[in-house]
Design a protein around this motif. Structure first.
Motif, mmCIF file in Angstrom:
data_model
loop_
_atom_site.group_PDB
_atom_site.id
_atom_site.type_symbol
_atom_site.label_atom_id
_atom_site.label_comp_id
_atom_site.label_asym_id
_atom_site.label_seq_id
_atom_site.Cartn_x
_atom_site.Cartn_y
_atom_site.Cartn_z
ATOM 1 N N ASN A 4 10.686 -17.674 -31.241
ATOM 2 C CA ASN A 4 10.946 -19.117 -31.172
ATOM 3 C C ASN A 4 12.031 -19.518 -30.188
ATOM 4 O OD1 ASN A 4 9.182 -20.385 -33.350
ATOM 5 N ND2 ASN A 4 10.067 -18.606 -34.380
ATOM 6 N N GLU A 42 12.068 -20.164 -26.978
ATOM 7 C CA GLU A 42 11.724 -21.295 -26.100
ATOM 8 C C GLU A 42 11.765 -22.615 -26.865
ATOM 9 O OE1 GLU A 42 8.223 -21.019 -23.674
ATOM 10 O OE2 GLU A 42 8.603 -18.881 -23.266
ATOM 11 N N ARG A 43 11.228 -22.635 -28.070
ATOM 12 C CA ARG A 43 11.238 -23.869 -28.866
ATOM 13 C C ARG A 43 12.662 -24.301 -29.178
ATOM 14 N NH1 ARG A 43 7.604 -22.570 -33.824
ATOM 15 N NH2 ARG A 43 8.166 -24.688 -34.381
ATOM 16 N N GLU A 76 14.157 -25.720 -25.974
ATOM 17 C CA GLU A 76 13.608 -27.055 -25.729
ATOM 18 C C GLU A 76 14.251 -28.091 -26.643
ATOM 19 O OE1 GLU A 76 9.418 -26.490 -26.293
ATOM 20 O OE2 GLU A 76 9.201 -25.342 -24.435
#
Length: 108
Positions: free
Chosen positions: A92, A94-95, A98
């Motif tokens: 997770n 990247e999430r 972001e």
């Protein structure tokens, strides 16, 4: 529960448990493997993990003395959720990044 999470949930303890999950290590090996940890913090973390039954410390009577650290059975059991958490973070990342960007943009 809160007390136990405080004992094993800090970032240094998690990193030490993960590294010792790969096998027995000496103090300086651990210190080199953990970016940013001071000698004092590593000593404190290892003592805390040893005191609470997660790590063993074996001293060999050599010159200079050799000290090895390893996970106990309890420490190997702790490695299971620690490894799962690390896998979740990797999955997770990247999430999370972001979400941080969105939050920071909204705060600006």
């Amino acid at each position: 529960m809160h007390e136990i999470l405080n004992l094993v949930g800090d970032k240094w303890s998690v990193l030490v448990v993960r590294l010792l999950g790969e096998g027995t290590m000496r103090f300086n090996e651990l210190r080199r493997a953990i970016d940013g940890i001071s000698q004092k913090m590593l000593t404190s973390t290892l003592r805390n993990l040893e005191r609470n039954g997660f790590v063993t410390r074996t001293i060999y009577p050599t010159i200079p003395p050799r000290v090895d650290y390893a996970l106990t059975e309890l420490g190997r059991e702790l490695l299971v959720p620690v490894t799962a958490l690390a896998k979740w973070v990797d999955t997770n990342r990247e999430r999370i990044d972001e979400a941080r960007v969105r939050f920071d943009e909204q705060q600006a």
